[in-house]
Design a protein around this motif. Structure first.
Motif, PDB file in Angstrom:
ATOM      1  N   GLU A   1       0.837  -1.200   0.000  1.00  0.00           N
ATOM      2  CA  GLU A   1       0.000   0.000   0.000  1.00  0.00           C
ATOM      3  C   GLU A   1       0.876   1.256   0.000  1.00  0.00           C
ATOM      4  O   GLU A   1       1.785   1.385   0.805  1.00  0.00           O
ATOM      5  N   GLY A   2       0.595   2.152  -0.913  1.00  0.00           N
ATOM      6  CA  GLY A   2       1.382   3.371  -1.023  1.00  0.00           C
ATOM      7  C   GLY A   2       2.643   3.203  -1.844  1.00  0.00           C
ATOM      8  O   GLY A   2       3.412   4.148  -2.003  1.00  0.00           O
ATOM      9  N   GLY A   3       2.875   2.018  -2.372  1.00  0.00           N
ATOM     10  CA  GLY A   3       4.061   1.785  -3.194  1.00  0.00           C
ATOM     11  C   GLY A   3       4.996   0.789  -2.540  1.00  0.00           C
ATOM     12  O   GLY A   3       5.378   0.954  -1.387  1.00  0.00           O
ATOM     13  N   LEU A   4       5.377  -0.232  -3.291  1.00  0.00           N
ATOM     14  CA  LEU A   4       6.206  -1.305  -2.759  1.00  0.00           C
ATOM     15  C   LEU A   4       7.678  -0.965  -2.872  1.00  0.00           C
ATOM     16  O   LEU A   4       8.147  -0.510  -3.918  1.00  0.00           O
ATOM     17  N   ALA A   5       8.412  -1.199  -1.773  1.00  0.00           N
ATOM     18  CA  ALA A   5       9.859  -1.006  -1.800  1.00  0.00           C
ATOM     19  C   ALA A   5      10.478  -1.921  -2.863  1.00  0.00           C
ATOM     20  O   ALA A   5      10.026  -3.047  -3.082  1.00  0.00           O
ATOM     21  N   LYS A   6      11.544  -1.442  -3.510  1.00  0.00           N
ATOM     22  CA  LYS A   6      12.060  -2.096  -4.714  1.00  0.00           C
ATOM     23  C   LYS A   6      12.484  -3.539  -4.497  1.00  0.00           C
ATOM     24  O   LYS A   6      12.247  -4.400  -5.341  1.00  0.00           O
ATOM     25  N   THR A   7      13.135  -3.826  -3.386  1.00  0.00           N
ATOM     26  CA  THR A   7      13.695  -5.161  -3.183  1.00  0.00           C
ATOM     27  C   THR A   7      12.962  -5.956  -2.108  1.00  0.00           C
ATOM     28  O   THR A   7      13.425  -7.020  -1.704  1.00  0.00           O
ATOM     29  N   ALA A   8      11.825  -5.446  -1.650  1.00  0.00           N
ATOM     30  CA  ALA A   8      11.122  -6.099  -0.557  1.00  0.00           C
ATOM     31  C   ALA A   8      10.517  -7.434  -0.990  1.00  0.00           C
ATOM     32  O   ALA A   8      10.070  -7.599  -2.125  1.00  0.00           O
ATOM     33  N   THR A   9      10.493  -8.374  -0.051  1.00  0.00           N
ATOM     34  CA  THR A   9       9.801  -9.648  -0.239  1.00  0.00           C
ATOM     35  C   THR A   9       8.482  -9.576   0.523  1.00  0.00           C
ATOM     36  O   THR A   9       8.447  -9.189   1.692  1.00  0.00           O
ATOM     37  N   VAL A  10       7.400  -9.940  -0.141  1.00  0.00           N
ATOM     38  CA  VAL A  10       6.060  -9.799   0.417  1.00  0.00           C
ATOM     39  C   VAL A  10       5.566 -11.131   0.950  1.00  0.00           C
ATOM     40  O   VAL A  10       5.595 -12.146   0.239  1.00  0.00           O
TER      41      VAL A  10
END
Length: 525
Positions: free
Chosen positions: A373-382
């Motif tokens: 929400e609000g934009g996903l961090a570039k290298t984040a794992t969800v």
């Protein structure tokens, strides 16, 4: 001679029972291993020594791989493509384990142990038993590289000894991630030396709600306390690593912060800070977005990184109700100064600051699916927990995702649709058959996008799991089913086949004094 398929869990990728005499352990059986696989050989030997009382020496592998008869031989081979893969051949002449790395040899050893009588997992020597294993050929490797179980120690504290026992059993099922939820509104369980109030204040709550929180029955007047020292954490992490299990710490932000803010009120947004929470549910307490708070979080994470060598670190990111940010003038001014349209984007900005900090220290950020929400961090794992939509969005965005969806792999849910027959739970219904039938790859994804689904994980939130015995009861045998989902191919045998194997597998849990819910409704059917 009738050939009987052994009761192996998880089911190997390829398994052929041979029409040959079985392998029998004796007091003279030895193990042979090259240096690269010696650790796995020693672990197998230790388990066999416990079970039989015999010596089981681990010897250097012969150059031509022709040790004495009736031996267990480990061979390192680059022909095994997967680092966690292995082959296992058992005949009357002995057992041959071939692997490219120690992890594969360790998993081969776990499979070999399941070929022996269930008493092989006992801690008392049983030299009177016939220690035989059927002749068999197995070629095996995991489907997913992330095979996890999450344990929430924030709501209720589990002793390290109990967690080590839990890790032992997870490793037997070829899990390789123990996700450790260490902080929340109801407790802070990890020692941070720079901030002693986190444990002096944050690790204690005065009571817990009686019964289900929806009934409003009041508190039980029973204090809950406990935290893990850094020395204990290092020991536990090393213990898990020896069993090829990574420990993933979770330090919640920006929400689920009430225990931290109760310890250091300047981190929050209220004139009158709240105590460590004694109730369940979603809370409004958030960290503020001041530079001093980020300095605090970076200090905390610096100490956490030093304790946990795993390349991933979980920052939560879930259920952050934005009311306090909306009501706080300083936060609103900060939001406008950043040029952000709303509080969802402020949370995304918050998480990106932490992502940058972690990346500079060689760590990858993991968060629950609200971090989209609000934009996903570039290298984040969800970690996709609110169904599959989060994983689908992450994969289409090019980010990795781990499947953790409610209700399929939520082990705090009831195990039947008749909760009156079960201990008190949070609600929901996640029976054994539903877990085993779960398919982690969403049908909506293309083959290329599906490669972003790196694994699957079960969740043990402990609001209604106050003891280690109850933790085991809620985990097993559902974790046995999840192990098969995580390891075996999509075309794995059906639930009836799994259940037939489980009847033997439960005896392995019995001899380890592991509490579990007997799947009587399936057996009776």
């Amino acid at each position: 001679m009738m050939l009987v398929t052994p009761a192996l869990i998880p089911q190997p990728q390829q398994c052929t029972v041979l029409d040959r005499p079985p392998f029998t352990l004796t007091a003279d059986t030895a193990l042979h291993a090259p240096p690269a696989l010696a650790h796995a050989a020693e672990q197998l030997a230790a388990r066999l020594r416990f079970a039989t009382g015999w010596k089981f020496p681990v010897l250097a592998a012969a150059a031509d791989h022709t040790p004495s008869p009736a031996a267990i031989v480990f061979v390192a081979s680059a022909h095994i493509a997967h680092p966690e893969g292995y082959s296992l051949r058992v005949t009357s002449e002995g057992a041959l384990i071939t692997a490219a790395a120690d992890a594969g040899a360790f998993y081969a050893a776990q499979t070999l142990l399941q070929l022996f009588p269930p008493a092989v997992f006992d801690s008392a020597p049983r030299p009177d038993l016939a220690w035989t294993a059927p002749a068999i050929e197995i070629s095996d490797a995991p489907r997913f590289r992330w095979r996890g179980v999450m344990v929430d120690s924030a709501r209720f504290f589990q002793p390290i000894a109990a967690l080590k026992k839990f890790v032992d059993v997870l490793s037997q099922h070829k899990f390789n991630v123990f996700h450790w939820h260490l902080v929340d509104d109801q407790g802070w369980r990890i020692e941070i030396k720079k901030y002693p109030q986190l444990t002096a204040v944050g690790s204690q709550r005065r009571e817990t709600v009686r019964g289900h929180s929806a009934l409003n029955l009041g508190g039980d007047n029973a204090p809950v306390a406990g935290f893990y020292t850094q020395e204990e954490i290092r020991d536990f992490v090393a213990y898990a690593a020896a069993r090829h299990i990574h420990v993933l710490p979770e330090i919640e932000m920006p929400g689920h912060a009430q225990a931290a803010v109760a310890s250091y009120p300047e981190l929050g947004l209220l004139a009158q800070p709240r105590d460590v929470s004694c109730t369940w549910g979603i809370h409004e307490t958030l960290f503020n977005t001041k530079p001093a708070t980020f300095a605090f979080l970076q200090d905390v994470l610096t100490e956490v990184i030093a304790l946990f060598p795993f390349e991933y670190l979980h920052i939560g990111g879930d259920e952050a109700v934005k009311k306090q940010w909306q009501d706080d003038p300083a936060t609103q001014a900060h939001l406008k100064s950043l040029g952000l349209p709303d509080e969802e984007h402020l949370q995304s900005w918050f998480i990106q600051q932490i992502e940058t900090f972690l990346a500079a220290r060689g760590r990858k950020l993991v968060g629950w699916d609200e971090i989209l929400e609000g934009g996903l961090a570039k290298t984040a794992t969800v970690m996709s927990w609110r169904g599959t939509e989060g994983a689908i969005a992450a994969a289409r965005h090019g980010n990795d995702a781990i499947m953790c969806p409610n209700p399929f792999v939520y082990f705090d849910h009831y195990q039947t649709d008749t909760p009156g027959t079960e201990p008190l739970g949070i609600g929901g219904n996640s029976p054994l058959a539903k877990v085993h039938g779960y398919e982690p790859i969403p049908a909506e994804l293309s083959a290329a996008q599906a490669r972003s689904i790196i694994g699957v994980q079960g969740q043990l939130w402990t609001e209604y799991i106050p003891t280690s015995a109850r933790l085991e009861f809620m985990a097993f045998p559902r974790a046995c089913a999840l192990a098969e989902v995580a390891w075996s191919e999509k075309s794995r045998p059906d639930f009836a086949h799994f259940l037939a194997r489980l009847c033997t597998h439960l005896r392995r849990l019995d001899v380890q004094d592991v509490r579990y819910r007997a799947p009587l409704e399936y057996v009776r059917a």
